[in-house]
Design an enzyme around this catalytic site. Structure first.
Site, PDB file in Angstrom:
ATOM      1  N   LYS A   1      45.463 -19.637  52.046  1.00  0.00           N
ATOM      2  CA  LYS A   1      44.783 -20.912  51.800  1.00  0.00           C
ATOM      3  C   LYS A   1      45.450 -21.945  52.684  1.00  0.00           C
ATOM      4  CE  LYS A   1      43.249 -20.641  47.062  1.00  0.00           C
ATOM      5  NZ  LYS A   1      43.276 -21.272  45.761  1.00  0.00           N
TER       6      LYS A   1
ATOM      7  N   GLU B   1      38.980 -26.561  48.090  1.00  0.00           N
ATOM      8  CA  GLU B   1      38.905 -28.018  48.124  1.00  0.00           C
ATOM      9  C   GLU B   1      39.716 -28.593  49.288  1.00  0.00           C
ATOM     10  OE1 GLU B   1      37.489 -30.420  46.611  1.00  0.00           O
ATOM     11  OE2 GLU B   1      38.824 -32.157  46.549  1.00  0.00           O
ATOM     12  N   PHE B   2      40.844 -27.921  49.598  1.00  0.00           N
ATOM     13  CA  PHE B   2      41.770 -28.494  50.567  1.00  0.00           C
ATOM     14  C   PHE B   2      41.622 -27.927  51.970  1.00  0.00           C
ATOM     15  CE2 PHE B   2      43.762 -29.082  46.448  1.00  0.00           C
ATOM     16  CZ  PHE B   2      44.088 -30.423  46.509  1.00  0.00           C
TER      17      PHE B   2
ATOM     18  N   ASP C   1      40.458 -23.829  32.928  1.00  0.00           N
ATOM     19  CA  ASP C   1      39.276 -23.647  33.764  1.00  0.00           C
ATOM     20  C   ASP C   1      38.984 -22.154  33.905  1.00  0.00           C
ATOM     21  OD1 ASP C   1      37.115 -24.376  35.263  1.00  0.00           O
ATOM     22  OD2 ASP C   1      38.237 -24.889  37.074  1.00  0.00           O
TER      23      ASP C   1
ATOM     24  N   ALA D   1      35.892 -21.106  50.975  1.00  0.00           N
ATOM     25  CA  ALA D   1      36.238 -22.507  51.192  1.00  0.00           C
ATOM     26  C   ALA D   1      36.847 -23.057  49.920  1.00  0.00           C
ATOM     27  CB  ALA D   1      34.992 -23.298  51.554  1.00  0.00           C
TER      28      ALA D   1
ATOM     29  N   MET E   1      42.317 -10.086  47.555  1.00  0.00           N
ATOM     30  CA  MET E   1      41.427  -9.471  46.572  1.00  0.00           C
ATOM     31  C   MET E   1      40.109  -9.154  47.287  1.00  0.00           C
ATOM     32  SD  MET E   1      43.299  -9.407  43.849  1.00  0.00           S
ATOM     33  CE  MET E   1      42.315  -9.281  42.383  1.00  0.00           C
ATOM     34  N   GLU E   2      39.930  -7.881  47.610  1.00  0.00           N
ATOM     35  CA  GLU E   2      38.845  -7.460  48.503  1.00  0.00           C
ATOM     36  C   GLU E   2      37.461  -7.850  48.019  1.00  0.00           C
ATOM     37  OE1 GLU E   2      41.281  -5.684  47.355  1.00  0.00           O
ATOM     38  OE2 GLU E   2      42.333  -4.702  48.994  1.00  0.00           O
TER      39      GLU E   2
HETATM   40  P1  AMP Z   1      39.686 -21.159  45.564  1.00  0.00           P
HETATM   41  O1  AMP Z   1      39.971 -22.385  46.329  1.00  0.00           O
HETATM   42  O2  AMP Z   1      40.912 -20.512  44.997  1.00  0.00           O
HETATM   43  O3  AMP Z   1      38.621 -21.341  44.523  1.00  0.00           O
HETATM   44  O4  AMP Z   1      39.106 -20.098  46.627  1.00  0.00           O
HETATM   45  C1  AMP Z   1      37.846 -20.245  47.235  1.00  0.00           C
HETATM   46  C2  AMP Z   1      37.251 -18.893  47.543  1.00  0.00           C
HETATM   47  O5  AMP Z   1      38.105 -18.169  48.442  1.00  0.00           O
HETATM   48  C3  AMP Z   1      37.114 -17.983  46.315  1.00  0.00           C
HETATM   49  O6  AMP Z   1      35.922 -18.201  45.634  1.00  0.00           O
HETATM   50  C4  AMP Z   1      37.168 -16.600  46.946  1.00  0.00           C
HETATM   51  O7  AMP Z   1      35.911 -16.233  47.438  1.00  0.00           O
HETATM   52  C5  AMP Z   1      38.117 -16.797  48.117  1.00  0.00           C
HETATM   53  N1  AMP Z   1      39.490 -16.404  47.745  1.00  0.00           N
HETATM   54  C6  AMP Z   1      40.444 -17.170  47.179  1.00  0.00           C
HETATM   55  N2  AMP Z   1      41.557 -16.472  46.962  1.00  0.00           N
HETATM   56  C7  AMP Z   1      41.326 -15.211  47.386  1.00  0.00           C
HETATM   57  C8  AMP Z   1      42.085 -13.999  47.415  1.00  0.00           C
HETATM   58  N3  AMP Z   1      43.334 -13.957  46.936  1.00  0.00           N
HETATM   59  N4  AMP Z   1      41.510 -12.893  47.914  1.00  0.00           N
HETATM   60  C9  AMP Z   1      40.239 -12.929  48.389  1.00  0.00           C
HETATM   61  N5  AMP Z   1      39.463 -14.029  48.379  1.00  0.00           N
HETATM   62  C10 AMP Z   1      39.989 -15.170  47.886  1.00  0.00           C
END
Ligand code: AMP
Length: 563
Positions: A235, A213-214, A328, A211, A284-285
């Site tokens: 996303k 923010e958006f 960050d 999840a 990213m697995e």
């Molecule tokens: P973020 O909004 O970028 O912090 O993404 C929220 C969560 O989604 C992250 O903590 C990951 O668990 C997952 N996530 C984001 N980007 C990826 C990616 N490229 N591959 C796999 N999981 C992702």
């Protein structure tokens, strides 16, 4: 029956071999054309070549880097009659090959030709040159003035421009520099400049993996015409968004799209012309690094951990070379793939900090992830690559402690200001702990290691894995544990109280005082609840505290440590 196990090991793809043959095609006063042969062993598809050159006299103190897709390049804007040195390296999905040739390839530009024209025509030439110079100067002046005006009128904090551009680096033409998408009058223009627009029909969503923010983050597949299908993360921007939310959401893509490095999350593209609006990146697995490490507590070798750290440092070196300050950097913002390759993610401007659940309001009103942030960035928002280096030290600590929360449940800000630093994680190699302490230099932030130095320190460790065996909490003279560099005294350590004083570790000493436990084993067997009853609060995982105490115990001459 003989017992056996079949073990299949797949090594990573090797980097390309060096470029050894370089030819000079054409030279003039200000330019040179070069060509070269593809490396003998490319070991994969060559994505591009990096060409680095500098004036011989300057000894590599300032240099220019260009990228070329093919095997030739023209270097322009050179000084006449000057010797230059040059190196080329190839890049594949496995990263860069070695730079070569060694010693560097040398070339000279042609000398200034003497005016062999009549004095009358030379006057005309001089007038023409002076007019051209005057026009260029006027254009530059106008450009600077307009630029300043725009910066002032757009930025709420005059400092903010500096935060992202002003990195204290000497930037030269040819070195790609990060462009702040917020400097665009129309941010959607930035998205289309840096990100590829994808057709939603090429994307198949499989499941929700996180999840943001958006909106949700999903895993799925991207199949572009005449390309192989690849796994991607998608996303999405949830419905009912405002214009600002859409802009902020897409700003991350505008930033990510400018980067191209094996340790930075790769942007595949965006969907902005249909709904939902999406950002598509490589998948990213293993998800984010902090939860991945917590899930695999104590399961990796030292070399594996250092390999991950090396990747993060290499990604950060690339970002700081581009003039981008992350602000960050934390294990939660690093993603891990199935080969344990770590990549830096979570790009944005103020948005990043607004999103981060770790961000807290400082006394000056800014929202900052305090546990990860350098004191000068907390105090007066001085975010630079040096403040990123401080955060890198915290990530280093997070990795070596398998995803422990920095400073546990304590509030760290005052303690850090007073000179207290995190203690070494259990079994942490002394060199890595020293590196953390170097990253956490408070007064002299310029003395913190540069990411280039961090990469080279970690490379040395990888080449010499024996050095990882000397751990910070088992060295008999814990000089490397001293956190206050100004103090040359190594205090005698008779008791746990002395140990904590000596290490100037976090002020949790009070938690242990007034209680009498005869040995670490008793402490280990006592439940946290029972300890609480007698006034002891355990401020970290009990097993790790006990193990640190045991390490100390075995190094004090006076028998068991009185606790
Ligand atoms: P973020 O909004 O970028 O912090 O993404 C929220 C969560 O989604 C992250 O903590 C990951 O668990 C997952 N996530 C984001 N980007 C990826 C990616 N490229 N591959 C796999 N999981 C992702």
């Amino acid at each position: 029956m003989r017992q056996y196990a079949a073990v299949t090991i797949t090594t990573n793809q090797a980097a390309p071999s060096p470029v050894t043959v370089i030819r000079k095609e054409k030279t003039s006063r200000n330019s040179v054309s070069l060509s070269w042969q593809e490396p003998e062993r490319p070991n994969g598809i060559i994505l591009d070549y990096e060409i680095k050159y500098y004036e011989k006299e300057e000894q590599e103190t300032s240099y220019t880097i260009l990228r070329a897709r093919g095997c030739n390049v023209s270097l322009n804007g050179l000084k006449p009659n000057t010797a230059y040195l040059l190196q080329i390296r190839a890049r594949t999905a496995a990263g860069y090959g070695a730079s070569s040739p060694s010693p560097s390839f040398q070339f000279e530009t042609s000398p200034d030709s003497a005016f062999s024209i009549s004095s009358e025509s030379s006057q005309v030439v001089l007038i023409a040159i002076s007019s051209a110079v005057a026009i260029i100067l006027l254009t530059v002046l106008l450009y600077v003035l307009i630029g300043r005006f725009c910066c002032r009128s757009k930025s709420k904090h005059p400092d903010e421009k500096r935060l992202h551009f002003g990195n204290g680096h000497l930037r030269l033409p040819g070195i790609r520099t990060y462009v702040d998408p917020h400097t665009y009058e129309d941010p959607s223009q930035a998205v289309h400049e840096f990100a590829k627009e994808l057709d939603a029909s090429c994307i198949a969503i499989d499941k929700v993996v996180g999840a943001g923010e958006f909106g949700e983050v999903c895993s799925g597949r991207l199949k572009l015409p005449s390309k192989k299908e690849i796994c991607v993360a998608i996303k999405t921007l949830k419905g009912g968004y405002t214009d600002k939310q859409r802009r902020d959401f897409l700003a991350e893509a505008s930033i990510m799209g400018q980067f191209d490095h094996p340790n930075i999350i790769r942007l595949e593209g965006v969907v902005t012309r249909s709904k939902p609006v999406m950002i598509v990146t490589e998948y990213m697995e293993n998800g984010s690094l902090d939860s991945f490490l917590r899930k695999h507590d104590a399961q990796f070798t030292g070399i594996q951990l250092v390999g991950m750290l090396r990747g993060i440092a290499s990604g950060m070196k690339y970002l700081s070379d581009m003039g981008y300050v992350h602000r960050d950097l934390a294990a939660r913002n690093i993603l891990v793939n199935s080969n344990l390759v770590c990549k830096v993610s979570d790009f944005g401007l103020s948005r990043v900090l607004e999103d981060d659940p770790e961000a807290a309001y400082t006394t000056r009103g800014g929202k900052i992830p305090i546990r990860w942030t350098a004191p000068e960035a907390i105090a007066y928002r001085k975010f630079t690559s040096s403040s990123d280096a401080w955060s890198y030290g915290i990530v280093l600590w997070e990795v070596m402690s398998y995803g422990e929360r920095p400073y546990w449940e304590m509030s760290n800000q005052d303690a850090v200001d007073e000179g207290y630093r995190l203690p070494p994680p259990m079994d942490c190699p002394a060199t890595l702990y020293q590196l953390m302490l170097d990253c956490w230099q408070k007064e002299e932030r310029n003395n913190r290691p540069k990411f280039e130095q961090i990469v080279s320190i970690l490379d040395k460790l990888i080449r010499n894995p024996g050095s990882l065996k000397i751990t910070a909490n088992t060295t008999s003279r814990p000089a490397n544990l001293l956190l206050d560099r100004s103090s040359s005294e190594v205090p005698a350590m008779g008791t746990v109280g002395d140990w904590m004083d000596g290490m100037r570790t976090l002020p949790c000493k009070e938690a242990f005082s007034g209680v009498s436990y005869s040995s670490c084993d008793t402490l280990a067997k006592t439940s946290t609840e029972d300890l609480k009853k007698v006034g002891v609060t355990i401020v970290g995982p009990q097993k790790k505290i006990v193990s640190s105490l045991k390490a100390l115990d075995s190094h004090t001459k006076n028998g068991p440590v009185p606790v």
